[in-house]
Design an enzyme around this catalytic site. Structure first.
Site, PDB file in Angstrom:
ATOM      1  N   SER A 215      -5.734   3.368   0.868  1.00 47.07           N
ATOM      2  CA  SER A 215      -6.588   2.778  -0.157  1.00 47.07           C
ATOM      3  C   SER A 215      -6.028   3.008  -1.559  1.00 47.07           C
ATOM      4  CB  SER A 215      -8.005   3.341  -0.003  1.00 47.07           C
ATOM      5  OG  SER A 215      -8.929   2.604  -0.750  1.00 47.07           O
ATOM      6  N   ASP A 226       6.851  -1.351  -6.064  1.00 40.90           N
ATOM      7  CA  ASP A 226       7.112  -2.726  -6.491  1.00 40.90           C
ATOM      8  C   ASP A 226       7.687  -2.801  -7.897  1.00 40.90           C
ATOM      9  OD1 ASP A 226       6.102  -3.455  -4.070  1.00 40.90           O
ATOM     10  OD2 ASP A 226       4.451  -4.676  -4.839  1.00 40.90           O
ATOM     11  N   LYS A 240      -4.762   0.110   4.026  1.00 40.45           N
ATOM     12  CA  LYS A 240      -6.142  -0.199   3.628  1.00 40.45           C
ATOM     13  C   LYS A 240      -6.082  -1.050   2.373  1.00 40.45           C
ATOM     14  CE  LYS A 240     -10.655   0.357   3.202  1.00 40.45           C
ATOM     15  NZ  LYS A 240     -10.832  -0.247   1.883  1.00 40.45           N
TER      16      LYS A 240
END
Length: 300
Positions: A215, A226, A240
């Site tokens: 999460s 990224d 999640k």
């Protein structure tokens, strides 16, 4: 009002979280934005068919049952019908305990249980920060730990989630600007959540993850991956990628529903997929491998 995002890597987290909250100890995290709100206004009582059925069952059933028990069972049944694995019902006291815990009733930045919140080694100026769950104030503690360090190991292993804004602030400690996560909600334009305030975009970072990283913790790891700001070391994270939001009812209880999903800066939805590490390592070896990576990056 802003969402929260709950991570529950294992079934036992659900019960353990609230036990932990009551004991002011470690437990499950959820993620919401500040402050933990009064949320959607209490719904009016329905005096129609549902209340009629409640009264009939309470007065006629062979086994005694209270109206409150029947109403709770009805709410739980409605949530189950959604097929939403994250939907749940909170009785009033449980909800109050949980939101209080999220707001920082116990320490959650624990680099070493014996050594305080942040361990800084000033011979090598390496900071090791372990975040157990993202409750209120964690972002600022991480920023304080990063300040003045030559390199950082950010340990998110076993972190099941936490407050979304604290996760964003933690990622922001290593970014000077730009996106951290994108939030998508049904019927609304996608919302890009960016760096809260500029951090250090140059300091080498290794993030340690495992199957218990979920999460909001995956938001941090995914955003730094990224944005090319960290090397991810460990094992594949939980996966999640949905966002939950609590709705407060008139008696102080609450229901929590999945209302949207989040994407990493590169557009990846982590639901059911998780984050693959750049360097695979077991739990006993991950920190050593992470330190070796940082030694290479800093020329030690």
């Amino acid at each position: 009002m802003t969402p929260w995002s709950r991570g529950k890597p294992h079934r036992w987290y659900r019960g353990a979280a609230f036990t932990a909250a009551l004991l002011a100890a470690y437990g499950l995290g959820a993620a919401t934005a500040e402050p933990v709100p009064s949320l959607i206004q209490p719904a009016a009582h329905d005096d129609g068919l549902l209340e009629e059925a409640t009264d009939r069952i309470a007065t006629s059933a062979d086994q005694p049952v209270s109206r409150d028990e029947l109403r709770e069972a009805a709410i739980t049944g409605m949530l189950r019908s959604l097929g939403d694995p994250w939907a749940r019902y909170y009785p009033p006291q449980e909800y109050d305990d949980f939101t209080g815990w999220l707001n920082g009733d116990h320490k959650t930045v624990l680099p070493d249980p014996q050594s305080g919140d942040v361990v800084v080694d000033r011979e090598e100026r390496l900071t090791v920060i372990r975040v157990a769950v993202f409750t209120r104030g964690v972002g600022s503690q991480v920023r304080a730990g990063v300040s003045g360090s030559r390199a950082v190991v950010l340990d998110l292993r076993g972190n099941p989630g936490g407050l979304l804004d604290e996760a964003v602030d933690t990622a922001s400690a290593f970014l000077d600007a730009g996106p951290v996560v994108t939030y998508e909600r049904r019927g609304e334009p996608a919302k890009v959540i960016s760096v809260t305030s500029p951090g250090d975009p140059r300091i080498p970072v290794v993030v340690l993850v495992d199957k218990g990283t979920a999460s909001a913790a995956e938001i941090v790891a995914g955003s730094l991956r990224d944005r090319d700001r960290a090397v991810i070391v460990g094992s594949t994270t939980f996966g999640k990628g949905t966002v939950q939001e609590p709705v407060r009812l008139s008696d102080g209880s609450a229901v929590e529903l999945t209302v949207g999903r989040y994407l990493t800066p590169a557009g990846h939805n982590l639901e059911g997929v998780g984050i693959e590490p750049d360097i695979t390592a077991g739990s006993s070896d991950a920190e050593r491998r992470g330190r070796a990576v940082l030694d290479g990056l800093t020329g030690s």
